[in-house]
Design a protein around this motif. Structure first.
Motif, mmCIF file in Angstrom:
data_model
loop_
_atom_site.group_PDB
_atom_site.id
_atom_site.type_symbol
_atom_site.label_atom_id
_atom_site.label_comp_id
_atom_site.label_asym_id
_atom_site.label_seq_id
_atom_site.Cartn_x
_atom_site.Cartn_y
_atom_site.Cartn_z
ATOM 1 N N ASP A 133 11.643 -1.923 9.013
ATOM 2 C CA ASP A 133 10.211 -2.080 8.732
ATOM 3 C C ASP A 133 9.759 -1.294 7.509
ATOM 4 N N GLU A 134 10.431 -0.194 7.184
ATOM 5 C CA GLU A 134 9.986 0.623 6.050
ATOM 6 C C GLU A 134 10.157 -0.099 4.712
ATOM 7 N N ASP A 135 10.981 -1.134 4.664
ATOM 8 C CA ASP A 135 11.159 -1.892 3.431
ATOM 9 C C ASP A 135 10.105 -2.974 3.257
ATOM 10 N N LEU A 136 9.354 -3.273 4.318
ATOM 11 C CA LEU A 136 8.387 -4.358 4.281
ATOM 12 C C LEU A 136 6.968 -3.802 4.252
ATOM 13 N N PRO A 137 6.031 -4.585 3.719
ATOM 14 C CA PRO A 137 4.641 -4.139 3.769
ATOM 15 C C PRO A 137 4.126 -4.176 5.205
ATOM 16 N N SER A 138 3.089 -3.382 5.475
ATOM 17 C CA SER A 138 2.495 -3.365 6.818
ATOM 18 C C SER A 138 1.829 -4.710 7.097
ATOM 19 N N LYS A 139 1.423 -4.916 8.335
ATOM 20 C CA LYS A 139 0.760 -6.174 8.697
ATOM 21 C C LYS A 139 -0.543 -6.343 7.922
ATOM 22 N N GLU A 141 -1.211 -5.083 4.902
ATOM 23 C CA GLU A 141 -0.831 -5.418 3.522
ATOM 24 C C GLU A 141 -0.361 -6.869 3.439
ATOM 25 N N THR A 142 0.392 -7.301 4.428
ATOM 26 C CA THR A 142 0.878 -8.676 4.455
ATOM 27 C C THR A 142 -0.287 -9.652 4.526
ATOM 28 N N LYS A 144 -3.282 -9.218 3.426
ATOM 29 C CA LYS A 144 -3.929 -9.253 2.104
ATOM 30 C C LYS A 144 -3.113 -10.095 1.125
ATOM 31 N N ILE A 145 -1.796 -9.959 1.194
ATOM 32 C CA ILE A 145 -0.921 -10.710 0.292
ATOM 33 C C ILE A 145 -1.005 -12.203 0.575
#
Length: 159
Positions: A133-139, A141-142, A144-145
């Motif tokens: 999970d540390e390599d991925l954006p948070s929920k 942030e996701t 927003k993306i």
């Protein structure tokens, strides 16, 4: 016996010190020797060194030049040209990345549209993976993306 060197006046000292200050600033190159001053001003090395103002200005100029504090005009111009070339390369590289980003955004917008056409929500597709999970954006942030992909895609000119 007549000396080939003349007596140093106060005006000569001022002129020599002014010239040595230019050397210290790198305006006259990066190589300074007593012989250069002897040839330029017509006084012996001993006469020049005997004047404390000249000796101090010479030592200051030598220290500036040898310490890498000052660069010659040619060195400065060469570095300036290198910086200009690097700047131009960086501008071109940035423009390339901007174009790639636009293509990437268009591609993902098309993918999002096709997924919705199949009746599937993006949030259903965007599930956890086997990656840490540390390599991925948070929920958040996701969300927003992905928000731009939730908008209706205008029809394209394609048939």
């Amino acid at each position: 016996m007549v000396s080939k060197f003349r007596h140093i006046s106060n005006e000569d000292i001022t002129s020599i010190v002014r010239e040595l200050d230019k050397w210290a600033m790198g305006e006259l190159g990066s190589k300074l020797t007593w012989q250069i001053l002897v040839n330029k001003f017509g006084f012996s090395r001993q006469s020049l060194q005997a004047k404390s103002e000249v000796k101090a200005a010479y030592d200051n100029a030598k220290q500036s030049l040898s310490g890498g504090l000052v660069k010659s005009k040619k060195q400065t111009e060469d570095e300036y040209q290198k910086v200009l070339i690097e700047l131009e390369r960086t501008k071109l590289e940035l423009e390339s990345y901007k174009q790639k980003e636009q293509l990437w955004l268009r591609r993902w917008q098309q993918i999002a549209f096709n997924i919705r056409q199949k009746g599937i929500q993006i949030s259903d597709i965007d599930k956890g993976t086997n990656y840490p999970d540390e390599d991925l954006p948070s929920k958040n942030e996701t969300a927003k993306i992905l928000r731009p992909f939730d908008k209706e895609i205008p029809p394209s000119g394609r048939i």
